[in-house]
Design a protein around this motif. Structure first.
Motif, PDB file in Angstrom:
ATOM      1  N   PRO A 170       0.832  -1.205   0.000  1.00 45.51           N
ATOM      2  CA  PRO A 170       0.000   0.000   0.000  1.00 45.51           C
ATOM      3  C   PRO A 170       0.868   1.258   0.000  1.00 45.51           C
ATOM      4  O   PRO A 170       2.080   1.180   0.209  1.00 45.51           O
ATOM      5  CB  PRO A 170      -0.789  -0.107   1.303  1.00 45.51           C
ATOM      6  N   PHE A 171       0.233   2.393  -0.220  1.00 42.40           N
ATOM      7  CA  PHE A 171       0.928   3.667  -0.160  1.00 42.40           C
ATOM      8  C   PHE A 171       1.505   3.846   1.238  1.00 42.40           C
ATOM      9  O   PHE A 171       0.806   3.712   2.230  1.00 42.40           O
ATOM     10  CB  PHE A 171      -0.048   4.799  -0.484  1.00 42.40           C
ATOM     11  N   ASP A 172       2.796   4.151   1.319  1.00 41.10           N
ATOM     12  CA  ASP A 172       3.458   4.361   2.613  1.00 41.10           C
ATOM     13  C   ASP A 172       3.777   5.842   2.736  1.00 41.10           C
ATOM     14  O   ASP A 172       4.560   6.382   1.947  1.00 41.10           O
ATOM     15  CB  ASP A 172       4.740   3.514   2.663  1.00 41.10           C
ATOM     16  N   THR A 173       3.176   6.493   3.745  1.00 38.31           N
ATOM     17  CA  THR A 173       3.337   7.944   3.879  1.00 38.31           C
ATOM     18  C   THR A 173       4.776   8.343   4.190  1.00 38.31           C
ATOM     19  O   THR A 173       5.160   9.488   3.997  1.00 38.31           O
ATOM     20  CB  THR A 173       2.419   8.511   4.973  1.00 38.31           C
ATOM     21  N   ARG A 174       5.578   7.364   4.659  1.00 36.44           N
ATOM     22  CA  ARG A 174       6.983   7.694   4.925  1.00 36.44           C
ATOM     23  C   ARG A 174       7.751   7.877   3.627  1.00 36.44           C
ATOM     24  O   ARG A 174       8.825   8.484   3.592  1.00 36.44           O
ATOM     25  CB  ARG A 174       7.655   6.585   5.736  1.00 36.44           C
ATOM     26  N   PHE A 175       7.212   7.337   2.543  1.00 33.22           N
ATOM     27  CA  PHE A 175       7.900   7.404   1.247  1.00 33.22           C
ATOM     28  C   PHE A 175       6.915   7.876   0.195  1.00 33.22           C
ATOM     29  O   PHE A 175       6.458   7.091  -0.638  1.00 33.22           O
ATOM     30  CB  PHE A 175       8.476   6.030   0.874  1.00 33.22           C
ATOM     31  N   PRO A 176       6.572   9.187   0.235  1.00 33.70           N
ATOM     32  CA  PRO A 176       5.522   9.659  -0.684  1.00 33.70           C
ATOM     33  C   PRO A 176       6.024   9.966  -2.078  1.00 33.70           C
ATOM     34  O   PRO A 176       5.226  10.210  -2.976  1.00 33.70           O
ATOM     35  CB  PRO A 176       5.046  10.949  -0.003  1.00 33.70           C
ATOM     36  N   ASN A 177       7.359   9.978  -2.286  1.00 32.46           N
ATOM     37  CA  ASN A 177       7.905  10.502  -3.534  1.00 32.46           C
ATOM     38  C   ASN A 177       8.358   9.416  -4.495  1.00 32.46           C
ATOM     39  O   ASN A 177       8.110   8.243  -4.308  1.00 32.46           O
ATOM     40  CB  ASN A 177       9.056  11.461  -3.211  1.00 32.46           C
ATOM     41  N   GLN A 178       9.050   9.879  -5.512  1.00 31.79           N
ATOM     42  CA  GLN A 178       9.412   9.018  -6.629  1.00 31.79           C
ATOM     43  C   GLN A 178      10.396   7.924  -6.225  1.00 31.79           C
ATOM     44  O   GLN A 178      10.312   6.803  -6.706  1.00 31.79           O
ATOM     45  CB  GLN A 178      10.021   9.898  -7.706  1.00 31.79           C
ATOM     46  N   ASN A 179      11.333   8.247  -5.354  1.00 37.55           N
ATOM     47  CA  ASN A 179      12.401   7.313  -5.016  1.00 37.55           C
ATOM     48  C   ASN A 179      11.945   6.342  -3.931  1.00 37.55           C
ATOM     49  O   ASN A 179      11.807   6.707  -2.773  1.00 37.55           O
ATOM     50  CB  ASN A 179      13.629   8.106  -4.546  1.00 37.55           C
ATOM     51  N   GLN A 180      11.718   5.092  -4.337  1.00 31.44           N
ATOM     52  CA  GLN A 180      11.195   4.088  -3.406  1.00 31.44           C
ATOM     53  C   GLN A 180      12.272   3.123  -2.897  1.00 31.44           C
ATOM     54  O   GLN A 180      11.961   2.106  -2.284  1.00 31.44           O
ATOM     55  CB  GLN A 180      10.092   3.281  -4.095  1.00 31.44           C
ATOM     56  N   THR A 181      13.545   3.447  -3.151  1.00 27.62           N
ATOM     57  CA  THR A 181      14.638   2.552  -2.756  1.00 27.62           C
ATOM     58  C   THR A 181      14.589   2.267  -1.256  1.00 27.62           C
ATOM     59  O   THR A 181      14.693   1.124  -0.819  1.00 27.62           O
ATOM     60  CB  THR A 181      16.003   3.175  -3.105  1.00 27.62           C
ATOM     61  N   LYS A 182      14.407   3.328  -0.469  1.00 31.37           N
ATOM     62  CA  LYS A 182      14.398   3.185   0.991  1.00 31.37           C
ATOM     63  C   LYS A 182      13.209   2.355   1.454  1.00 31.37           C
ATOM     64  O   LYS A 182      13.305   1.608   2.432  1.00 31.37           O
ATOM     65  CB  LYS A 182      14.344   4.585   1.599  1.00 31.37           C
ATOM     66  N   ASN A 183      12.096   2.479   0.762  1.00 29.03           N
ATOM     67  CA  ASN A 183      10.884   1.730   1.106  1.00 29.03           C
ATOM     68  C   ASN A 183      11.174   0.233   1.046  1.00 29.03           C
ATOM     69  O   ASN A 183      10.855  -0.525   1.977  1.00 29.03           O
ATOM     70  CB  ASN A 183       9.757   2.102   0.131  1.00 29.03           C
ATOM     71  N   CYS A 184      11.827  -0.197  -0.037  1.00 25.15           N
ATOM     72  CA  CYS A 184      12.215  -1.606  -0.204  1.00 25.15           C
ATOM     73  C   CYS A 184      13.158  -2.001   0.933  1.00 25.15           C
ATOM     74  O   CYS A 184      12.948  -3.015   1.607  1.00 25.15           O
ATOM     75  CB  CYS A 184      12.877  -1.780  -1.577  1.00 25.15           C
ATOM     76  N   TRP A 185      14.167  -1.174   1.176  1.00 30.84           N
ATOM     77  CA  TRP A 185      15.191  -1.460   2.175  1.00 30.84           C
ATOM     78  C   TRP A 185      14.591  -1.567   3.573  1.00 30.84           C
ATOM     79  O   TRP A 185      14.858  -2.530   4.307  1.00 30.84           O
ATOM     80  CB  TRP A 185      16.252  -0.361   2.129  1.00 30.84           C
ATOM     81  N   VAL A 186      13.776  -0.626   3.945  1.00 37.86           N
ATOM     82  CA  VAL A 186      13.201  -0.567   5.290  1.00 37.86           C
ATOM     83  C   VAL A 186      12.328  -1.791   5.565  1.00 37.86           C
ATOM     84  O   VAL A 186      12.401  -2.397   6.640  1.00 37.86           O
ATOM     85  CB  VAL A 186      12.430   0.761   5.468  1.00 37.86           C
ATOM     86  N   ASN A 187      11.529  -2.202   4.600  1.00 36.74           N
ATOM     87  CA  ASN A 187      10.669  -3.371   4.815  1.00 36.74           C
ATOM     88  C   ASN A 187      11.475  -4.653   4.892  1.00 36.74           C
ATOM     89  O   ASN A 187      11.135  -5.558   5.662  1.00 36.74           O
ATOM     90  CB  ASN A 187       9.606  -3.443   3.710  1.00 36.74           C
ATOM     91  N   TYR A 188      12.541  -4.724   4.104  1.00 33.68           N
ATOM     92  CA  TYR A 188      13.419  -5.906   4.161  1.00 33.68           C
ATOM     93  C   TYR A 188      14.050  -6.029   5.545  1.00 33.68           C
ATOM     94  O   TYR A 188      14.034  -7.084   6.173  1.00 33.68           O
ATOM     95  CB  TYR A 188      14.491  -5.788   3.076  1.00 33.68           C
ATOM     96  N   VAL A 189      14.588  -4.907   6.024  1.00 37.77           N
ATOM     97  CA  VAL A 189      15.249  -4.888   7.331  1.00 37.77           C
ATOM     98  C   VAL A 189      14.227  -5.163   8.436  1.00 37.77           C
ATOM     99  O   VAL A 189      14.496  -5.934   9.363  1.00 37.77           O
ATOM    100  CB  VAL A 189      15.955  -3.533   7.524  1.00 37.77           C
ATOM    101  N   ASP A 190      13.034  -4.559   8.308  1.00 37.89           N
ATOM    102  CA  ASP A 190      11.991  -4.752   9.330  1.00 37.89           C
ATOM    103  C   ASP A 190      11.553  -6.203   9.411  1.00 37.89           C
ATOM    104  O   ASP A 190      11.278  -6.722  10.503  1.00 37.89           O
ATOM    105  CB  ASP A 190      10.779  -3.851   9.040  1.00 37.89           C
ATOM    106  N   TYR A 191      11.492  -6.883   8.271  1.00 37.36           N
ATOM    107  CA  TYR A 191      11.114  -8.299   8.292  1.00 37.36           C
ATOM    108  C   TYR A 191      12.134  -9.100   9.104  1.00 37.36           C
ATOM    109  O   TYR A 191      11.759  -9.889   9.980  1.00 37.36           O
ATOM    110  CB  TYR A 191      11.024  -8.859   6.873  1.00 37.36           C
ATOM    111  N   HIS A 192      13.400  -8.879   8.831  1.00 39.44           N
ATOM    112  CA  HIS A 192      14.414  -9.667   9.533  1.00 39.44           C
ATOM    113  C   HIS A 192      14.492  -9.303  11.013  1.00 39.44           C
ATOM    114  O   HIS A 192      14.665 -10.181  11.866  1.00 39.44           O
ATOM    115  CB  HIS A 192      15.763  -9.531   8.829  1.00 39.44           C
ATOM    116  N   ARG A 193      14.320  -8.010  11.314  1.00 40.92           N
ATOM    117  CA  ARG A 193      14.311  -7.607  12.736  1.00 40.92           C
ATOM    118  C   ARG A 193      13.132  -8.245  13.461  1.00 40.92           C
ATOM    119  O   ARG A 193      13.258  -8.733  14.581  1.00 40.92           O
ATOM    120  CB  ARG A 193      14.169  -6.094  12.835  1.00 40.92           C
ATOM    121  N   CYS A 194      11.990  -8.224  12.795  1.00 43.01           N
ATOM    122  CA  CYS A 194      10.760  -8.797  13.382  1.00 43.01           C
ATOM    123  C   CYS A 194      10.957 -10.287  13.630  1.00 43.01           C
ATOM    124  O   CYS A 194      10.644 -10.802  14.705  1.00 43.01           O
ATOM    125  CB  CYS A 194       9.595  -8.538  12.423  1.00 43.01           C
TER     126      CYS A 194
END
Lengths: 230, 76
Positions: free
Chosen positions: B16-40
């Motif tokens: 879904p739309f993530d308000t932390r990453f509202p702009n064109q560059n979604q690189t961090k969005n991919c990175w953050v979810n990957y890291v969050d999965y492993h941390r979780c």
């Protein structure tokens, strides 16, 4: 799609492109009217036999031709900003498709449910069947459902490429290490073409994009058949 | 809570739309979810709890991250 001796934009296949075409037509009309007026003024000034050695200045006309351009610019800026913000509106996508630019082909990934990925190479001219378009056809098309917001995530594997489909109003650079997002909605079914839009080496002109839009019910059949094939 | 996450996972279409990453560059969005999965995963496994909530992050990063990026991180 493009046709020989084309001068204007391709017909729109997405609501945003319709807006962009309207804005383009509005701005071009203003530009053409102004250019015509200026050309006529120059023509009459250069060809007149009248002379006036006493005219020094005129506050009236100076005021008019300062205010009028400002108003015209506002008339252009308002629809421009409207379309610009419309392009950035949040739309919750139904589907995410990733495309990766390589030298010299595109690959597509559909990983919302299963891991579907495939490459899309241009069909060489000697292998075309009658009716196919030279330099535009690909062996596998990127298929999307109609009337569904699609999120495109675009990146590259080696050098910078650019993913463009003019009829959808789409163009986005594919940069290694960066994931660029754009969204679109396809209004009606069909096949829509584009070409790589950033110089990327010898075969830059030979890595086209073709997008096929089909109704959602057929999209599910397509993705199942692609998964079976690959 | 556990039922909510199961329902959310069942109704998952795409990230879904993530308000932390509202702009064109979604690189961090991919990175953050990957890291969050492993941390979780690490955090819930350490507590001995059910790791179903972590599935959400996995679905999101799978949707967003190119497969080559995920595979290269795994092989590193």
């Amino acid at each position: 799609m493009a046709y020989p001796l084309q001068l204007g934009l391709q017909d729109a296949t997405s609501p945003l492109m319709e807006e962009l075409i309207q804005f383009h037509d509005h701005t071009l009309m203003i530009a053409l009217l102004l250019s015509t007026m200026v050309f006529y003024t120059i023509l009459t000034t250069v060809t007149t036999k009248l002379t006036n050695k006493n005219m020094l200045d005129s506050q009236g006309i100076e005021t008019i031709w300062t205010i009028a351009p400002a108003l015209i610019l506002i008339l252009i800026a308002m629809p421009s900003l409207r379309v610009l913000y419309m392009m950035d509106e949040v739309n919750n996508p139904h589907l995410t498709v990733k495309t990766i630019g390589h030298q010299w082909y595109w690959s597509y990934e559909y990983t919302d449910y299963k891991n579907l990925e495939f490459d899309s190479y241009m069909i060489p001219t000697q292998d075309l069947i009658p009716g196919q378009f030279r330099l535009l056809e690909t062996d596998h098309r990127m298929v999307v459902p109609t009337d569904s917001p699609v999120r495109m995530l675009i990146t590259a594997d080696d050098v910078i490429h650019s993913w463009a489909v003019p009829t959808l109003g789409e163009k986005m650079d594919a940069i290694p290490g960066r994931l660029n997002q754009t969204t679109f909605v396809v209004s009606h079914p069909g096949v829509f073409y584009g070409q790589c839009s950033e110089i990327c080496g010898a075969n830059h002109s030979f890595m086209p994009i073709s997008v096929e839009a089909i109704p959602l019910i057929h999209f599910e059949d397509w993705s199942t058949s692609m998964l079976a094939k690959i | 809570m556990a039922e909510d996450i199961k329902a959310k996972l069942e109704n998952y279409h795409t990230a879904p739309f993530d308000t932390r990453f509202p702009n064109q560059n979604q690189t961090k969005n991919c990175w953050v979810n990957y890291v969050d999965y492993h941390r979780c995963q690490n955090a819930l496994t350490a507590k001995g709890a059910d790791t179903t909530p972590c599935e959400w992050y996995r679905r999101v990063y799978t949707s967003l991250c190119p497969m080559a990026w995920i595979n290269s991180v795994i092989h590193e």
